[in-house]
Design a protein around this motif. Sequence first.
Motif, PDB file in Angstrom:
ATOM      1  N   ASP A 198      -4.492  29.324  66.274  1.00 52.78           N
ATOM      2  CA  ASP A 198      -5.167  28.027  66.175  1.00 52.78           C
ATOM      3  C   ASP A 198      -5.216  27.631  64.697  1.00 52.78           C
ATOM      4  OD1 ASP A 198      -6.754  25.817  66.254  1.00 52.78           O
ATOM      5  OD2 ASP A 198      -8.540  26.827  67.029  1.00 52.78           O
ATOM      6  N   SER A 199      -4.515  26.556  64.369  1.00 55.12           N
ATOM      7  CA  SER A 199      -4.456  26.092  62.973  1.00 55.12           C
ATOM      8  C   SER A 199      -5.298  24.845  62.739  1.00 55.12           C
ATOM      9  CB  SER A 199      -2.999  25.801  62.592  1.00 55.12           C
ATOM     10  OG  SER A 199      -2.188  26.948  62.760  1.00 55.12           O
ATOM     11  N   SER A 200      -6.200  24.555  63.676  1.00 54.39           N
ATOM     12  CA  SER A 200      -6.960  23.307  63.575  1.00 54.39           C
ATOM     13  C   SER A 200      -8.092  23.382  62.561  1.00 54.39           C
ATOM     14  CB  SER A 200      -7.527  22.932  64.947  1.00 54.39           C
ATOM     15  OG  SER A 200      -8.429  23.935  65.402  1.00 54.39           O
ATOM     16  N   ASP A 204      -6.303  29.674  59.707  1.00 52.02           N
ATOM     17  CA  ASP A 204      -5.680  30.009  60.981  1.00 52.02           C
ATOM     18  C   ASP A 204      -6.446  31.149  61.638  1.00 52.02           C
ATOM     19  OD1 ASP A 204      -3.845  28.134  60.371  1.00 52.02           O
ATOM     20  OD2 ASP A 204      -2.199  29.515  59.920  1.00 52.02           O
TER      21      ASP A 204
END
Length: 531
Positions: A198-200, A204
Amino acid sequence: MKVSRALAGLIAAAMLVAGCIGSDEESEPETSSTSSLAPTTTSLAPTTTVVRLFPEISWSMPARFGLDANSDGRIDVPNTAEYALNLPAGSCAGGCPVTTPTFTVLLSGADSQSDLGAIDDFTWEVRQGSEVVAGASSSIPEAEVQLAEGSYLVSLTVSAGGQLATATEEIIVADHLIVAIGDSYASGEGNPEANTIDSSGAIDRVVGIWADDGVGGPVAVTHRRAHRSTLAATPQAALVLEGRDDQSSVTLLFTARTGAEIDEGLLGPHPGSESEDPPEVPQIEAVAAMLGCEETSSGPRCNRTIDALTISIGGNDVGFNVVLGGLVLADPDLAFRVAYNFALNEVFRVAETGIEELPAKYAALDRAIRSRLEVDRIYLVAYPPAVGSGPSLCEIAAEDLVPGLEVDQEEILETVDRVIEPLAAAMAAAAAEHDWVLVDDHVDDFATHGYCGTDPYPATAYPGNPFPEPLVVPADESVRWFRRADESALVQGAAAGTFRPADLATSGTLHPNEYGHQSIRNELLAVLDFS
């Protein structure tokens, strides 16, 4: 029952010879009859030719578990009333009807043989007792019927070249209903179907991908919150049973969830894993709703009887997490011995109090199951030893939870004496008292595969669920069958928890990995009885 064509031919020839020798008078043409031993041939017009017309019956049931309707690479776990009762989607929107579920049965006469040219008609008749419950007639050999579970006589009459022949076979329609309830050991905690990055956010982070419902709907959200994985032992056993033969099917309802206790989770609502999660319906009630169960004066009435109810419960009730955290933090190097001994005794006091309360909790669970569900057999699954046993007992464990702290072997031995063995005894006593099947032969298999075993693979190379390929367990007797903290953080990601630093706050720690679940699966397969 399929009959050798050579044997059937000899019978037909013998019947013809007997007719020629026994009487000089012309007899009336015989009407067709059914037999499970050999087909009979009937002439539609007088003939003196020995004919060969042999109907052969084959049948199967489509699989119901192990499917991937949305082709996302994950096994579907629908967990709906419509799935449980094999009804069209939306049938239970206003409440499930009282119904006897039926299942698809595929009939085939494709192996039928004729020396009279092509078979031009296949007529099927399905009887239960004296009642005809299904039938079909077509020029193609296949037919599909919907049948409830039970025993039936299936007749196939074929025609070719002016002749008729009929064969009859008994079939037994069975869909094995398996239900898995319980805690994180039952849900498959520590073993996501896969993981992703998840890089939101600002950094990360690893995120576990959990079981799917086949449509990406709200049930999939509950799977994620519960950390349900089809790598868990019961789904894996169901998968094997589904593939064993094509003349039965399997339905799996899977409500186990991480953090569940008997009172909070099975009998009462679970508060949810995260602060924004709504409280979850008690697992017993969730299963009862899917099966359309109602309480009556004579006991529960459900649309289906559960063939096998598997349960893993009790560990959270005695405070596994509290014990683990307390053992890690109660380090003799950081405290005076008197203070250390006091802290250690407090940790074990919590567990011992929980163990004393277990008999009453198991009794309440049994009453709830038998008053709300119709169940054939209940299986209580024992907890395997996370620290190994015997000569392979770990010298230290959980040393990767908090840097510089660990559970040493002296603490491990005391945990075995004061928590692990008393819990196992309480579970065995409950199984005996309530007529449950205790599933515990796998416990010895874990002796050399504890927390201190060798790594099965690099934590950054988690293979996930190989579905549809089978999972292969390494033959090495020293390979670890439990998830370490540092490994779990890389496999399924960090989450809110007791321990810091945050990247080690992961709920997968000290749970069986996919190889450990295969051992439990094997024991389940050895004891599951659908007779």
